[in-house]
Write a protein that holds these residues in place. Structure first.
Motif, mmCIF file in Angstrom:
data_model
loop_
_atom_site.group_PDB
_atom_site.id
_atom_site.type_symbol
_atom_site.label_atom_id
_atom_site.label_comp_id
_atom_site.label_asym_id
_atom_site.label_seq_id
_atom_site.Cartn_x
_atom_site.Cartn_y
_atom_site.Cartn_z
ATOM 1 N N MET A 1 33.613 31.592 14.351
ATOM 2 C CA MET A 1 33.381 31.514 12.929
ATOM 3 C C MET A 1 31.880 31.625 12.673
ATOM 4 N N GLU A 2 31.519 32.350 11.628
ATOM 5 C CA GLU A 2 30.110 32.563 11.297
ATOM 6 C C GLU A 2 29.911 32.410 9.807
ATOM 7 N N LEU A 3 28.923 31.628 9.397
ATOM 8 C CA LEU A 3 28.581 31.486 7.991
ATOM 9 C C LEU A 3 27.865 32.755 7.545
ATOM 10 N N THR A 4 28.387 33.396 6.499
ATOM 11 C CA THR A 4 27.759 34.630 6.030
ATOM 12 C C THR A 4 26.940 34.440 4.760
ATOM 13 N N GLN A 5 27.301 33.428 3.945
ATOM 14 C CA GLN A 5 26.567 33.203 2.704
ATOM 15 C C GLN A 5 27.015 31.902 2.060
ATOM 16 N N ILE A 6 26.206 31.413 1.150
ATOM 17 C CA ILE A 6 26.580 30.357 0.227
ATOM 18 C C ILE A 6 26.801 31.077 -1.101
ATOM 19 N N ARG A 7 27.946 30.878 -1.736
ATOM 20 C CA ARG A 7 28.231 31.568 -2.984
ATOM 21 C C ARG A 7 28.375 30.570 -4.117
ATOM 22 N N LEU A 8 27.648 30.818 -5.212
ATOM 23 C CA LEU A 8 27.745 30.003 -6.403
ATOM 24 C C LEU A 8 28.579 30.744 -7.436
ATOM 25 N N LEU A 9 29.556 30.069 -8.004
ATOM 26 C CA LEU A 9 30.352 30.641 -9.090
ATOM 27 C C LEU A 9 29.667 30.250 -10.382
ATOM 28 N N VAL A 10 29.240 31.246 -11.152
ATOM 29 C CA VAL A 10 28.384 30.979 -12.307
ATOM 30 C C VAL A 10 28.977 31.533 -13.594
ATOM 31 N N THR A 11 28.545 30.967 -14.690
ATOM 32 C CA THR A 11 28.987 31.401 -16.014
ATOM 33 C C THR A 11 27.939 32.312 -16.657
ATOM 34 N N ASP A 12 26.671 31.893 -16.666
ATOM 35 C CA ASP A 12 25.592 32.701 -17.238
ATOM 36 C C ASP A 12 24.921 33.481 -16.105
ATOM 37 N N PHE A 13 25.574 34.537 -15.689
ATOM 38 C CA PHE A 13 25.122 35.298 -14.521
ATOM 39 C C PHE A 13 23.671 35.771 -14.644
ATOM 40 N N PRO A 14 23.268 36.422 -15.751
ATOM 41 C CA PRO A 14 21.892 36.921 -15.823
ATOM 42 C C PRO A 14 20.837 35.820 -15.669
ATOM 43 N N ALA A 15 21.044 34.669 -16.291
ATOM 44 C CA ALA A 15 20.059 33.582 -16.209
ATOM 45 C C ALA A 15 19.948 33.043 -14.789
ATOM 46 N N VAL A 16 21.079 32.851 -14.123
ATOM 47 C CA VAL A 16 21.065 32.332 -12.756
ATOM 48 C C VAL A 16 20.469 33.367 -11.806
ATOM 49 N N TYR A 17 20.809 34.638 -11.992
ATOM 50 C CA TYR A 17 20.258 35.724 -11.168
ATOM 51 C C TYR A 17 18.735 35.756 -11.283
ATOM 52 N N ARG A 18 18.212 35.709 -12.516
ATOM 53 C CA ARG A 18 16.759 35.747 -12.717
ATOM 54 C C ARG A 18 16.082 34.527 -12.090
ATOM 55 N N PHE A 19 16.742 33.360 -12.140
ATOM 56 C CA PHE A 19 16.174 32.161 -11.532
ATOM 57 C C PHE A 19 15.968 32.369 -10.029
ATOM 58 N N TYR A 20 16.994 32.814 -9.328
ATOM 59 C CA TYR A 20 16.877 32.996 -7.882
ATOM 60 C C TYR A 20 15.950 34.152 -7.520
ATOM 61 N N ARG A 21 15.946 35.199 -8.321
ATOM 62 C CA ARG A 21 15.067 36.344 -8.048
ATOM 63 C C ARG A 21 13.628 36.069 -8.482
ATOM 64 N N ASP A 22 13.434 35.632 -9.732
ATOM 65 C CA ASP A 22 12.089 35.541 -10.298
ATOM 66 C C ASP A 22 11.398 34.207 -10.036
ATOM 67 N N VAL A 23 12.128 33.112 -10.133
ATOM 68 C CA VAL A 23 11.510 31.799 -9.928
ATOM 69 C C VAL A 23 11.420 31.474 -8.441
ATOM 70 N N LEU A 24 12.539 31.554 -7.723
ATOM 71 C CA LEU A 24 12.509 31.237 -6.295
ATOM 72 C C LEU A 24 11.987 32.382 -5.440
ATOM 73 N N GLY A 25 11.972 33.600 -5.977
ATOM 74 C CA GLY A 25 11.411 34.737 -5.241
ATOM 75 C C GLY A 25 12.314 35.300 -4.164
ATOM 76 N N LEU A 26 13.640 35.104 -4.278
ATOM 77 C CA LEU A 26 14.560 35.681 -3.309
ATOM 78 C C LEU A 26 14.717 37.173 -3.594
ATOM 79 N N THR A 27 15.038 37.928 -2.563
ATOM 80 C CA THR A 27 15.138 39.380 -2.684
ATOM 81 C C THR A 27 16.594 39.801 -2.815
#
Length: 135
Positions: A1-27
């Motif tokens: 067994m191998e962990l491939t990702q942590i997945r968050l189920l979200v309602t406001d997709f654009p806001a959460v996406y921008r947070f992880y991309r723009d604030v946390l700096g994930l690619t």
């Protein structure tokens, strides 16, 4: 067994996406600000964080659309080299540090912030254990 990702189920997709991309700096592996799915990775590699629209998963698992009260739904831990510098940079990018930086035992310093849907992000600075001096 191998962990491939942590997945968050979200309602406001654009806001959460921008947070992880723009604030946390994930690619993002691909641009998908409107969703319904995205996968983002830290610059140094490691486990990825995936986002998926809650209603898309609810089509397969109806109870996935229900939010469990006001409690924490997920905590994502990210290691940083310099916690104070990371907190300053995330604040500059629009993040709000909810708690810390503060020690957590002998090995860690931590700080916490939340994404736009209330998921907790823990920033960890790992410290070397101090060794008793030899007599």
């Amino acid at each position: 067994m191998e962990l491939t990702q942590i997945r968050l189920l979200v309602t406001d997709f654009p806001a959460v996406y921008r947070f992880y991309r723009d604030v946390l700096g994930l690619t993002p592996q691909f641009e998908a600000e409107q969703g319904p799915y995205a996968k983002l990775s830290p610059p140094q590699g490691g486990a990825a964080i995936a986002l998926q629209r809650r209603e898309q998963v609810a089509a397969l698992l109806p109870d996935a659309a229900e939010l469990p009260g006001d409690g924490v739904r997920a905590l994502i831990a990210l290691r940083v080299d310099d916690l104070d510098a990371a907190c300053a940079e995330l604040t500059r990018r629009g993040g709000t540090i909810a708690q810390g930086p503060a020690p957590m035992g002998d090995r860690l310093r931590v700080a916490y912030l939340r994404d736009p849907e209330g998921n907790v992000v823990e920033l960890q600075e790992w410290r070397a254990l101090s060794r008793p001096e030899s007599a």
